[in-house]
Design an enzyme around this catalytic site. Sequence first.
Site, PDB file in Angstrom:
ATOM      1  N   SER A 129       0.847  -1.190   0.000  1.00 33.48           N
ATOM      2  CA  SER A 129       0.000   0.000   0.000  1.00 33.48           C
ATOM      3  C   SER A 129       0.882   1.240   0.000  1.00 33.48           C
ATOM      4  O   SER A 129       1.650   1.466   0.942  1.00 33.48           O
ATOM      5  CB  SER A 129      -0.901   0.014   1.230  1.00 33.48           C
ATOM      6  OG  SER A 129      -1.395   1.333   1.402  1.00 33.48           O
TER       7      SER A 129
ATOM      8  N   HIS B 294      -0.854  -1.195  -4.603  1.00 35.96           N
ATOM      9  CA  HIS B 294      -2.149  -0.888  -3.973  1.00 35.96           C
ATOM     10  C   HIS B 294      -2.214   0.614  -3.688  1.00 35.96           C
ATOM     11  O   HIS B 294      -1.365   1.163  -2.973  1.00 35.96           O
ATOM     12  CB  HIS B 294      -2.282  -1.700  -2.683  1.00 35.96           C
ATOM     13  CG  HIS B 294      -3.619  -1.594  -2.017  1.00 35.96           C
ATOM     14  ND1 HIS B 294      -4.708  -2.350  -2.380  1.00 35.96           N
ATOM     15  CD2 HIS B 294      -4.038  -0.815  -0.980  1.00 35.96           C
ATOM     16  CE1 HIS B 294      -5.748  -2.057  -1.610  1.00 35.96           C
ATOM     17  NE2 HIS B 294      -5.368  -1.129  -0.750  1.00 35.96           N
TER      18      HIS B 294
ATOM     19  N   ASP C   6      -4.488   3.615  -2.176  1.00 36.96           N
ATOM     20  CA  ASP C   6      -5.615   3.901  -1.287  1.00 36.96           C
ATOM     21  C   ASP C   6      -6.129   5.319  -1.517  1.00 36.96           C
ATOM     22  O   ASP C   6      -5.465   6.288  -1.162  1.00 36.96           O
ATOM     23  CB  ASP C   6      -5.176   3.745   0.175  1.00 36.96           C
ATOM     24  CG  ASP C   6      -5.009   2.280   0.559  1.00 36.96           C
ATOM     25  OD1 ASP C   6      -5.968   1.516   0.399  1.00 36.96           O
ATOM     26  OD2 ASP C   6      -3.898   1.915   1.001  1.00 36.96           O
TER      27      ASP C   6
ATOM     28  N   MET D  96      -8.755   8.083  -0.551  1.00 35.54           N
ATOM     29  CA  MET D  96      -9.647   8.444   0.562  1.00 35.54           C
ATOM     30  C   MET D  96     -10.133   9.876   0.383  1.00 35.54           C
ATOM     31  O   MET D  96      -9.368  10.736  -0.059  1.00 35.54           O
ATOM     32  CB  MET D  96      -8.897   8.331   1.887  1.00 35.54           C
ATOM     33  CG  MET D  96      -8.281   6.962   2.122  1.00 35.54           C
ATOM     34  SD  MET D  96      -7.541   6.867   3.754  1.00 35.54           S
ATOM     35  CE  MET D  96      -6.739   5.265   3.657  1.00 35.54           C
TER      36      MET D  96
ATOM     37  N   HIS E 242      -7.952   1.111  -4.541  1.00 37.46           N
ATOM     38  CA  HIS E 242      -8.937   0.895  -3.482  1.00 37.46           C
ATOM     39  C   HIS E 242      -9.632   2.227  -3.226  1.00 37.46           C
ATOM     40  O   HIS E 242      -9.046   3.147  -2.643  1.00 37.46           O
ATOM     41  CB  HIS E 242      -8.190   0.377  -2.237  1.00 37.46           C
ATOM     42  CG  HIS E 242      -9.055   0.120  -1.056  1.00 37.46           C
ATOM     43  ND1 HIS E 242      -8.539  -0.171   0.194  1.00 37.46           N
ATOM     44  CD2 HIS E 242     -10.404   0.107  -0.913  1.00 37.46           C
ATOM     45  CE1 HIS E 242      -9.530  -0.355   1.046  1.00 37.46           C
ATOM     46  NE2 HIS E 242     -10.673  -0.185   0.403  1.00 37.46           N
TER      47      HIS E 242
ATOM     48  N   MET F 182     -12.016   4.551  -1.451  1.00 38.98           N
ATOM     49  CA  MET F 182     -12.756   4.806  -0.204  1.00 38.98           C
ATOM     50  C   MET F 182     -13.362   6.195  -0.333  1.00 38.98           C
ATOM     51  O   MET F 182     -12.975   7.149   0.355  1.00 38.98           O
ATOM     52  CB  MET F 182     -11.808   4.688   0.994  1.00 38.98           C
ATOM     53  CG  MET F 182     -11.397   3.245   1.268  1.00 38.98           C
ATOM     54  SD  MET F 182      -9.920   3.080   2.308  1.00 38.98           S
ATOM     55  CE  MET F 182      -8.644   3.209   1.061  1.00 38.98           C
TER      56      MET F 182
ATOM     57  N   MET G 215     -11.493  -6.273   4.632  1.00 40.58           N
ATOM     58  CA  MET G 215     -10.772  -5.279   5.431  1.00 40.58           C
ATOM     59  C   MET G 215     -10.555  -5.840   6.833  1.00 40.58           C
ATOM     60  O   MET G 215     -11.520  -6.175   7.532  1.00 40.58           O
ATOM     61  CB  MET G 215     -11.590  -3.985   5.547  1.00 40.58           C
ATOM     62  CG  MET G 215     -11.749  -3.177   4.264  1.00 40.58           C
ATOM     63  SD  MET G 215     -10.212  -2.550   3.563  1.00 40.58           S
ATOM     64  CE  MET G 215      -9.515  -1.612   4.908  1.00 40.58           C
TER      65      MET G 215
ATOM     66  N   ASP H 151      -6.576  -6.678   3.730  1.00 45.96           N
ATOM     67  CA  ASP H 151      -5.947  -5.350   3.812  1.00 45.96           C
ATOM     68  C   ASP H 151      -6.098  -4.811   5.230  1.00 45.96           C
ATOM     69  O   ASP H 151      -7.212  -4.663   5.734  1.00 45.96           O
ATOM     70  CB  ASP H 151      -6.666  -4.439   2.803  1.00 45.96           C
ATOM     71  CG  ASP H 151      -6.090  -3.029   2.722  1.00 45.96           C
ATOM     72  OD1 ASP H 151      -5.084  -2.743   3.394  1.00 45.96           O
ATOM     73  OD2 ASP H 151      -6.655  -2.225   1.968  1.00 45.96           O
TER      74      ASP H 151
HETATM   75  C1  DX5 Z   1      -6.606   1.328   5.162  1.00 43.63           C
HETATM   76  C2  DX5 Z   1      -5.987   1.001   3.819  1.00 43.63           C
HETATM   77  C3  DX5 Z   1      -4.844   0.041   3.896  1.00 43.63           C
HETATM   78  C4  DX5 Z   1      -3.718   0.476   4.768  1.00 43.63           C
HETATM   79  C5  DX5 Z   1      -2.860  -0.691   5.122  1.00 43.63           C
HETATM   80  O1  DX5 Z   1      -7.769   2.041   4.942  1.00 43.63           O
HETATM   81  O2  DX5 Z   1      -6.953   0.447   2.973  1.00 43.63           O
HETATM   82  O3  DX5 Z   1      -4.393  -0.275   2.580  1.00 43.63           O
HETATM   83  O4  DX5 Z   1      -2.958   1.458   4.185  1.00 43.63           O
HETATM   84  O5  DX5 Z   1      -1.861  -0.223   5.974  1.00 43.63           O
HETATM   85  P1  DX5 Z   1      -1.195  -1.155   7.093  1.00 43.63           P
HETATM   86  O6  DX5 Z   1      -0.572  -2.290   6.365  1.00 43.63           O
HETATM   87  O7  DX5 Z   1      -0.214  -0.237   7.713  1.00 43.63           O
HETATM   88  O8  DX5 Z   1      -2.297  -1.573   8.004  1.00 43.63           O
HETATM   89 ZN    ZN Z   2      -6.386  -0.381   0.957  1.00 47.47          ZN
END
Ligand code: DX5
Ligand code: ZN
Length: 242
Positions: free
Chosen positions: A10, A35, A37, A39, A68, A70, A139, A177
């Site tokens: 990620s 990956h 993320d 947000m 991903h 969000m 998740m 994840d």
């Molecule tokens: C959380 C993300 C993850 C996160 C994982 O919302 O979707 O991808 O970054 O990070 P670690 O591995 O540090 O939990």
């Molecule tokens: Zn993620």
Amino acid sequence: MTRPLLIAPSMLSADFARLGEEVRAIESAGADWIHLDVMDGHFVPNLTFGAPVVRALRPHSARMFDVHLMIAPVDPLLCAFAEAGADMLTVHPEAGPHVHRTVQRIKALGKKAGIALNPATPAKMLDYLLDEIDLVLVMSVNPGFGGQAFLSSQLRKVEAVRRAIESCGRPIHLQVDGGIDPSTARSCVAAGADVLVAGSAVFAGGPAAYAANIAALRGASETGGASETGGAGMKTSAEQAR
Ligand code: DX5
Ligand code: ZN
């Protein structure tokens, strides 16, 4: 049953001031997928980056861009992420009123579609989606932040989703994840996961440690030996463009 294990670092835990370089470093260190993320500070209580950043990173790697999302509402932005170079678009069912339609839109854009299940979202949510999707993301933390503790309650869900995938018979990836380290990685693979997302555990120690960190995640699982091609026969948009 042995299946190839894919590691998807990620980029949330990367150095955002050097993101292109970080993507290249993580690919050379053995990442199978990248990956990303996304947000929005609304669907989840944190804000990261949007499609322009995905577009800017695209030339830095031919690996699968596993995006991903969000964000809510998600539908209006699917096209922007597809055009920016995403290969997989994973959405949360809570991010729009009609998740089946969202999946249809992703497929119509020519992309792989994933469904992400929050810790409180039951596997049953997948009942009428498995025929359409390419990935289920379980998740193992509440979405929004890296570095949270792994919720072991989610292992039961990983097992249930694995059973559902087997009975459906389609080639659907099962990704976990959140809070993945060598120890939780082993539990996830034992429960049926074949793609592990990890931020903190991969980026800890800086670029010199990336390869060893990724190897530690692979080594933690008896199924190890992930592919070196970007995974499971999927072509990335960079590969398709060739
Ligand atoms: C959380 C993300 C993850 C996160 C994982 O919302 O979707 O991808 O970054 O990070 P670690 O591995 O540090 O939990
Ligand atoms: Zn993620």
